[in-house]
Motif scaffolding. Structure first.
Motif, PDB file in Angstrom:
ATOM      1  N   GLN A 264      40.031  17.714  21.138  1.00  6.97           N
ATOM      2  CA  GLN A 264      39.513  19.075  21.217  1.00  6.97           C
ATOM      3  C   GLN A 264      38.651  19.401  19.999  1.00  6.97           C
ATOM      4  O   GLN A 264      37.632  20.090  20.109  1.00  6.97           O
ATOM      5  CB  GLN A 264      40.667  20.058  21.350  1.00  6.97           C
ATOM      6  CG  GLN A 264      41.385  19.957  22.691  1.00  6.97           C
ATOM      7  CD  GLN A 264      42.732  20.642  22.703  1.00  6.97           C
ATOM      8  OE1 GLN A 264      43.174  21.191  21.690  1.00  6.97           O
ATOM      9  NE2 GLN A 264      43.421  20.594  23.836  1.00  6.97           N
ATOM     10  N   GLN A 265      39.039  18.895  18.833  1.00  3.40           N
ATOM     11  CA  GLN A 265      38.216  19.096  17.645  1.00  3.40           C
ATOM     12  C   GLN A 265      36.858  18.419  17.802  1.00  3.40           C
ATOM     13  O   GLN A 265      35.830  18.950  17.365  1.00  3.40           O
ATOM     14  CB  GLN A 265      38.931  18.571  16.408  1.00  3.40           C
ATOM     15  CG  GLN A 265      40.118  19.416  15.979  1.00  3.40           C
ATOM     16  CD  GLN A 265      40.717  18.957  14.664  1.00  3.40           C
ATOM     17  OE1 GLN A 265      40.019  18.451  13.786  1.00  3.40           O
ATOM     18  NE2 GLN A 265      42.027  19.121  14.525  1.00  3.40           N
ATOM     19  N   GLN A 266      36.850  17.241  18.438  1.00 10.22           N
ATOM     20  CA  GLN A 266      35.572  16.574  18.678  1.00 10.22           C
ATOM     21  C   GLN A 266      34.705  17.385  19.624  1.00 10.22           C
ATOM     22  O   GLN A 266      33.482  17.462  19.459  1.00 10.22           O
ATOM     23  CB  GLN A 266      35.797  15.180  19.245  1.00 10.22           C
ATOM     24  CG  GLN A 266      34.519  14.354  19.389  1.00 10.22           C
ATOM     25  CD  GLN A 266      33.823  14.144  18.064  1.00 10.22           C
ATOM     26  OE1 GLN A 266      34.360  13.529  17.166  1.00 10.22           O
ATOM     27  NE2 GLN A 266      32.616  14.681  17.931  1.00 10.22           N
ATOM     28  N   MET A 267      35.316  18.027  20.604  1.00  8.85           N
ATOM     29  CA  MET A 267      34.574  18.902  21.499  1.00  8.85           C
ATOM     30  C   MET A 267      33.958  20.065  20.740  1.00  8.85           C
ATOM     31  O   MET A 267      32.817  20.467  21.000  1.00  8.85           O
ATOM     32  CB  MET A 267      35.492  19.419  22.607  1.00  8.85           C
ATOM     33  CG  MET A 267      35.987  18.345  23.555  1.00  8.85           C
ATOM     34  SD  MET A 267      37.249  18.986  24.713  1.00  8.85           S
ATOM     35  CE  MET A 267      37.819  17.473  25.469  1.00  8.85           C
ATOM     36  N   VAL A 268      34.701  20.619  19.777  1.00  7.39           N
ATOM     37  CA  VAL A 268      34.161  21.701  18.946  1.00  7.39           C
ATOM     38  C   VAL A 268      32.966  21.193  18.143  1.00  7.39           C
ATOM     39  O   VAL A 268      31.936  21.878  18.034  1.00  7.39           O
ATOM     40  CB  VAL A 268      35.242  22.268  18.000  1.00  7.39           C
ATOM     41  CG1 VAL A 268      34.626  23.329  17.073  1.00  7.39           C
ATOM     42  CG2 VAL A 268      36.388  22.879  18.787  1.00  7.39           C
ATOM     43  N   ALA A 269      33.073  19.990  17.580  1.00  5.60           N
ATOM     44  CA  ALA A 269      31.980  19.436  16.774  1.00  5.60           C
ATOM     45  C   ALA A 269      30.710  19.255  17.614  1.00  5.60           C
ATOM     46  O   ALA A 269      29.603  19.587  17.164  1.00  5.60           O
ATOM     47  CB  ALA A 269      32.406  18.107  16.162  1.00  5.60           C
ATOM     48  N   ILE A 270      30.871  18.748  18.829  1.00  9.73           N
ATOM     49  CA  ILE A 270      29.714  18.588  19.708  1.00  9.73           C
ATOM     50  C   ILE A 270      29.179  19.958  20.123  1.00  9.73           C
ATOM     51  O   ILE A 270      27.970  20.197  20.120  1.00  9.73           O
ATOM     52  CB  ILE A 270      30.091  17.762  20.947  1.00  9.73           C
ATOM     53  CG1 ILE A 270      30.477  16.337  20.537  1.00  9.73           C
ATOM     54  CG2 ILE A 270      28.941  17.732  21.951  1.00  9.73           C
ATOM     55  CD1 ILE A 270      31.051  15.503  21.669  1.00  9.73           C
ATOM     56  N   GLY A 271      30.106  20.867  20.476  1.00  6.06           N
ATOM     57  CA  GLY A 271      29.692  22.214  20.861  1.00  6.06           C
ATOM     58  C   GLY A 271      28.957  22.931  19.755  1.00  6.06           C
ATOM     59  O   GLY A 271      27.957  23.629  20.001  1.00  6.06           O
ATOM     60  N   ARG A 272      29.433  22.774  18.519  1.00  6.25           N
ATOM     61  CA  ARG A 272      28.760  23.417  17.378  1.00  6.25           C
ATOM     62  C   ARG A 272      27.321  22.922  17.255  1.00  6.25           C
ATOM     63  O   ARG A 272      26.400  23.709  16.999  1.00  6.25           O
ATOM     64  CB  ARG A 272      29.536  23.126  16.097  1.00  6.25           C
ATOM     65  CG  ARG A 272      28.930  23.742  14.844  1.00  6.25           C
ATOM     66  CD  ARG A 272      29.785  23.465  13.613  1.00  6.25           C
ATOM     67  NE  ARG A 272      29.926  22.025  13.388  1.00  6.25           N
ATOM     68  CZ  ARG A 272      30.712  21.504  12.442  1.00  6.25           C
ATOM     69  NH1 ARG A 272      31.434  22.296  11.655  1.00  6.25           N
ATOM     70  NH2 ARG A 272      30.785  20.201  12.282  1.00  6.25           N
ATOM     71  N   ALA A 273      27.102  21.612  17.439  1.00 11.27           N
ATOM     72  CA  ALA A 273      25.741  21.084  17.386  1.00 11.27           C
ATOM     73  C   ALA A 273      24.886  21.653  18.512  1.00 11.27           C
ATOM     74  O   ALA A 273      23.707  21.963  18.320  1.00 11.27           O
ATOM     75  CB  ALA A 273      25.774  19.556  17.454  1.00 11.27           C
ATOM     76  N   LEU A 274      25.486  21.830  19.689  1.00 14.74           N
ATOM     77  CA  LEU A 274      24.729  22.372  20.823  1.00 14.74           C
ATOM     78  C   LEU A 274      24.373  23.841  20.632  1.00 14.74           C
ATOM     79  O   LEU A 274      23.459  24.342  21.298  1.00 14.74           O
ATOM     80  CB  LEU A 274      25.542  22.199  22.107  1.00 14.74           C
ATOM     81  CG  LEU A 274      25.667  20.771  22.630  1.00 14.74           C
ATOM     82  CD1 LEU A 274      26.672  20.711  23.776  1.00 14.74           C
ATOM     83  CD2 LEU A 274      24.309  20.243  23.092  1.00 14.74           C
ATOM     84  N   MET A 275      25.080  24.525  19.736  1.00 12.02           N
ATOM     85  CA  MET A 275      24.820  25.952  19.530  1.00 12.02           C
ATOM     86  C   MET A 275      23.458  26.227  18.899  1.00 12.02           C
ATOM     87  O   MET A 275      22.987  27.361  18.881  1.00 12.02           O
ATOM     88  CB  MET A 275      25.922  26.570  18.672  1.00 12.02           C
ATOM     89  CG  MET A 275      27.247  26.736  19.396  1.00 12.02           C
ATOM     90  SD  MET A 275      27.165  27.868  20.795  1.00 12.02           S
ATOM     91  CE  MET A 275      26.855  29.421  19.927  1.00 12.02           C
TER      92      MET A 275
END
Length: 235
Positions: free
Chosen positions: A140-151
Motif C-alpha cells: 500500500q505504501q508503494q501505491m502511495v508512492a506511485i500515486g504521489r508521482a501521478l499527482m
C-alpha cells in the motif's frame, strides 16, 4: 519524448554512468534492466535532476533539461517515484498524495480530479486516505508512492523498482496498475526486478551493466535473447 545522449554521471569522484544513450517514446513503456549497481537508479536520478550529469545531454520534448532543477523538471512533465518510496510516514495518505502536486500547484478542481484518478487506480488508498502512511502495508505504501508521482499529472512517469520487497500477489497488482497508467497514455520509464512480468507489457528495453548500455531492443526480442533469459529470466 525523452532523449539521453552520451550521458556520464556519478557521485564525488566516482563515475557510475558511462556514455549512456536511451530513448523513451511518448506513450510507450520503456524498461531498464540491470543487476544491482548497474546504474539504473543513478540514471533515473540524473534524468529527474537529483544528480547532475558530468557530460552528455538530456532532452525532453526537444528541450534540454540537463541543467534544470528537479522542481522545474516536474513542471516540464516528468515525475519520479524512487526506490524506497520516501513517504512522510506520520502524514496521512491523502496529504502524502497532495504533496506530489507541490511543484505543479494545480487548482482545487484539478487537484480533486488527480486524486480521483489515483483512487480509481488504487481503491484501497481511498479507504485509507485519512490513515498515516507509515501504518500501511509495504504494498500500500508503494501505491502511495506511485500515486504521489501521478499527482503531478506527468507525461513521463519514472518508476525505480516498484515491486521491490513485495509479495508476488501485490507485485502483480502494482505492475497491473503501471500497465494501466501506460495504456491511458502516460509514458513510463521503468526499472523492475521482475523482468519476466515487465517484459510482458513493455514496448522497448535496455540492459545496463556497469553503467553502460550493453543491449537494447523491442521487449519481445529481449524476452527471446539467450543472454537476457540466462541473466534475468532464469531460463
Amino acid at each position: 519524448m525523452l532523449e539521453v545522449r552520451d550521458l556520464c554521471a556519478g557521485y564525488d569522484t566516482v563515475d557510475v554512468l558511462h556514455n549512456v544513450n536511451i530513448t523513451a517514446e511518448a506513450g510507450r513503456l520503456t524498461l531498464v534492466l540491470g543487476a544491482n549497481g548497474s546504474g539504473k537508479s543513478t540514471l533515473f536520478r540524473t534524468i529527474s535532476g537529483l544528480v547532475r550529469g558530468r557530460s552528455g545531454s538530456i532532452t525532453f520534448e526537444d528541450k534540454s533539461i540537463s541543467k534544470l532543477s528537479s522542481n522545474r523538471i516536474v513542471r516540464a512533465g516528468i515525475a519520479h517515484a524512487p526506490e524506497g518510496r520516501h513517504l512522510f510516514p506520520q502524514l496521512s495518505v491523502e496529504k502524502n498524495l497532495t504533496l506530489g502536486n507541490y511543484a505543479r500547484r494545480s487548482s482545487k478542481s484539478e487537484l480533486k480530479e488527480l486524486l480521483t484518478r489515483v483512487f480509481d487506480l488504487f481503491p484501497i488508498l481511498q479507504e485509507k486516505r485519512s490513515q498515516a502512511a507509515g501504518s500501511l502495508s509495504g504494498g500500500q505504501q508503494q501505491m502511495v508512492a506511485i500515486g504521489r508521482a501521478l499527482m503531478s499529472d506527468p507525461k513521463l512517469l519514472i518508476l525505480d523498482e516498484p515491486s521491490m520487497g513485495l509479495a508476488p500477489m501485490v507485485t502483480e497488482q502494482v505492475l497491473q496498475a503501471v500497465a494501466e497508467v501506460n495504456s491511458e497514455g502516460t509514458g513510463v520509464l521503468l526499472a523492475e526486478q521482475n523482468a519476466q512480468a515487465a517484459l510482458g507489457f513493455a514496448h522497448y528495453g535496455y540492459v545496463l551493466a556497469e553503467g553502460r548500455v550493453v543491449l537494447s531492443g523491442a521487449a519481445s526480442d529481449l524476452q527471446n535473447d539467450p543472454e537476457v533469459q540466462k541473466a534475468y529470466l532464469g531460463v
